[in-house]
Design a protein around this motif. Sequence first.
Motif, PDB file in Angstrom:
ATOM      1  N   THR A   1       0.848  -1.187   0.000  1.00 32.59           N
ATOM      2  CA  THR A   1       0.000   0.000   0.000  1.00 32.59           C
ATOM      3  C   THR A   1       0.882   1.235   0.000  1.00 32.59           C
ATOM      4  O   THR A   1       1.972   1.228   0.576  1.00 32.59           O
ATOM      5  N   LEU A   2       0.413   2.262  -0.681  1.00 35.41           N
ATOM      6  CA  LEU A   2       1.183   3.503  -0.778  1.00 35.41           C
ATOM      7  C   LEU A   2       0.564   4.559   0.117  1.00 35.41           C
ATOM      8  O   LEU A   2      -0.545   5.033  -0.127  1.00 35.41           O
ATOM      9  N   GLY A   3       1.296   4.894   1.174  1.00 34.03           N
ATOM     10  CA  GLY A   3       0.866   5.957   2.065  1.00 34.03           C
ATOM     11  C   GLY A   3       1.330   7.310   1.553  1.00 34.03           C
ATOM     12  O   GLY A   3       2.146   7.402   0.630  1.00 34.03           O
ATOM     13  N   PRO A   4       0.828   8.381   2.152  1.00 32.75           N
ATOM     14  CA  PRO A   4       1.180   9.724   1.700  1.00 32.75           C
ATOM     15  C   PRO A   4       2.554  10.175   2.199  1.00 32.75           C
ATOM     16  O   PRO A   4       3.001   9.771   3.267  1.00 32.75           O
ATOM     17  N   LYS A   5       3.187  11.032   1.407  1.00 36.51           N
ATOM     18  CA  LYS A   5       4.377  11.753   1.868  1.00 36.51           C
ATOM     19  C   LYS A   5       3.835  12.983   2.603  1.00 36.51           C
ATOM     20  O   LYS A   5       3.211  13.848   1.997  1.00 36.51           O
ATOM     21  N   TYR A   6       4.053  13.017   3.895  1.00 35.34           N
ATOM     22  CA  TYR A   6       3.389  13.965   4.791  1.00 35.34           C
ATOM     23  C   TYR A   6       3.455  15.417   4.312  1.00 35.34           C
ATOM     24  O   TYR A   6       2.441  16.087   4.229  1.00 35.34           O
TER      25      TYR A   6
END
Length: 172
Positions: free
Chosen positions: A80-85
Amino acid sequence: MKHQPCISVVLGNIVRQPDCDAVVNAANKNLRAGSGVCGAIYDAAGPLLEPFSVKLAPLAVGEAVATPAFDLGGRYIIHTLGPKYRFDEDPVGNLSRAARSAILLADENEVKRLAMPAISTGVYGFPAEEAVPIIVKAANETLGKLKSIEEIRFVVTSNLMLALFKNALQSN
């Protein structure tokens, strides 16, 4: 009678959860070996994972895809690809979406026990104090929809992360 899935947290190594049939990878959009959790998972899975996974790229933020676990053990790796904050337009929403999509995809693949990291809290820079409650809430929101998963196990590598997860689990 419908089973009631549980959410737990352990201090340990995500690639050493032999009773889990799937592990969540905090992936990059190109589904290539990376650093941190992603690098450890690719190393443990062996040389067949990357050529297989890159065919599924690019991965959009919040999406999840499954690959075989190869040498890692278990049945699947759920990427899964999480966000770059600091660069994402909706880091909270996209982190929640990434966690939910990984859990729901694991459930669709009849996973019983899922090992999961703290998505986006490493090189993607999401502050753990903010991320952990979001991830735990997203996991809790999936519980009523799950047919196969018996346990969602967050695997962390520090006492600070362990405390953050325990606090978030008690608060939810």
